[in-house]
Scaffold this active site. Structure first.
Site, PDB file in Angstrom:
ATOM      1  CG  HIS A   1      -3.948  -0.258  -0.482  1.00 23.83           C
ATOM      2  ND1 HIS A   1      -3.843   1.099  -0.658  1.00 23.83           N
ATOM      3  CD2 HIS A   1      -2.878  -0.617   0.275  1.00 23.83           C
ATOM      4  CE1 HIS A   1      -2.766   1.541  -0.030  1.00 23.83           C
ATOM      5  NE2 HIS A   1      -2.166   0.504   0.541  1.00 23.83           N
ATOM      6  CD  GLU A   2      -1.613  -4.147   1.528  1.00 26.73           C
ATOM      7  OE1 GLU A   2      -0.475  -4.168   1.027  1.00 26.73           O
ATOM      8  OE2 GLU A   2      -1.896  -3.422   2.506  1.00 26.73           O
TER       9      GLU A   2
ATOM     10  CG  HIS B   1       1.400  -1.387  -2.063  1.00 22.68           C
ATOM     11  ND1 HIS B   1       1.744  -0.095  -2.409  1.00 22.68           N
ATOM     12  CD2 HIS B   1       0.694  -1.272  -0.910  1.00 22.68           C
ATOM     13  CE1 HIS B   1       1.281   0.746  -1.510  1.00 22.68           C
ATOM     14  NE2 HIS B   1       0.629   0.067  -0.598  1.00 22.68           N
TER      15      HIS B   1
ATOM     16  CG  HIS C   1       0.566   4.652   0.162  1.00 22.93           C
ATOM     17  ND1 HIS C   1       1.359   4.565   1.275  1.00 22.93           N
ATOM     18  CD2 HIS C   1      -0.151   3.496   0.139  1.00 22.93           C
ATOM     19  CE1 HIS C   1       1.136   3.424   1.901  1.00 22.93           C
ATOM     20  NE2 HIS C   1       0.220   2.761   1.221  1.00 22.93           N
ATOM     21  CB  CYS C   2      -2.976   7.334  -4.851  1.00 24.69           C
ATOM     22  SG  CYS C   2      -3.808   8.511  -5.933  1.00 24.69           S
TER      23      CYS C   2
ATOM     24  CB  CYS D   1      -7.099   6.482  -5.430  1.00 26.04           C
ATOM     25  SG  CYS D   1      -6.080   5.260  -6.303  1.00 26.04           S
TER      26      CYS D   1
ATOM     27  CB  CYS E   1      -7.400   7.635  -9.062  1.00 24.69           C
ATOM     28  SG  CYS E   1      -5.598   7.774  -9.068  1.00 24.69           S
TER      29      CYS E   1
ATOM     30  CB  CYS F   1      -3.419   4.521  -9.557  1.00 23.24           C
ATOM     31  SG  CYS F   1      -2.823   5.451  -8.124  1.00 23.24           S
TER      32      CYS F   1
END
Length: 179
Positions: A129-130, A133, A139-140, A145, A164, A167
């Site tokens: 996640h990080e 970015h 954000h999704c 995701c 996902c 993304c």
């Protein structure tokens, strides 16, 4: 090929660190390079009893990297930013650096028995996640995701440690360096 520089900040158990690094490498399809640093004392806020995530991110950003590479700082201290009680991690959009803490990803923080498998899975997912970015992803809305926002550890458990299709497609647009 770009690499992820995995910066261990402070002590993290090798039984956690190694499988986390391997999981991130598998999820991101990028080689991992391991580095170790001491936790910078100036990132601690005695009033809150926590570490300031943005200051720790600035410390991570100060590390020299080859161009195209990413750096992920991993620590085991409680992180905050001034407007939130806590954060799991922090990254700046389209910047090659991110920070993440294991502190609130461990079940024992919530009074539950230790579960290394769950801690590793949560850490891999939030690392992806990080790093997303850092690669320019927002954000999704898709709940499973890795880029879906997480306010609690239970939210993380609903996500997968990868992006996902939407993304992933965004990452492969020509303006991104990672393809």
């Amino acid at each position: 090929m770009p690499s992820i520089h995995f910066l261990q900040i402070g002590h993290i158990s090798p039984q956690l660190f190694s499988p986390i690094a391997q999981g991130i490498q598998n999820s991101m399809n990028m080689p991992i390079r391991h580095h170790t640093e001491t936790l910078p004392a100036q990132t601690y806020d005695a009033t809150r009893g926590q570490y300031h995530a943005t200051r720790l991110l600035e410390f991570v950003e100060s590390q020299t990297l080859p161009s195209q590479d990413l750096i992920l700082g991993l620590t085991n201290v409680d992180l905050f930013i001034p407007i939130l009680t806590f954060v799991f991690g922090e990254a700046r959009l389209n910047k090659p650096s991110a920070i993440l803490s294991l502190f609130r990803l461990m079940p024992q923080y919530y009074g539950l028995p230790p579960n290394d498998t769950l801690t590793i899975q949560r850490t891999i997912t939030e690392s992806v996640h990080e790093l997303g970015h850092a690669l320019g992803l927002l954000h999704c809305s898709q709940y499973d995701c890795a880029m879906h926002t997480s306010r609690t550890a239970d939210d993380i458990d609903l996500k997968k440690p990868h992006y996902c299709p939407n993304c992933t497609h965004h990452l492969h647009k020509p303006h991104h360096t990672l393809t």
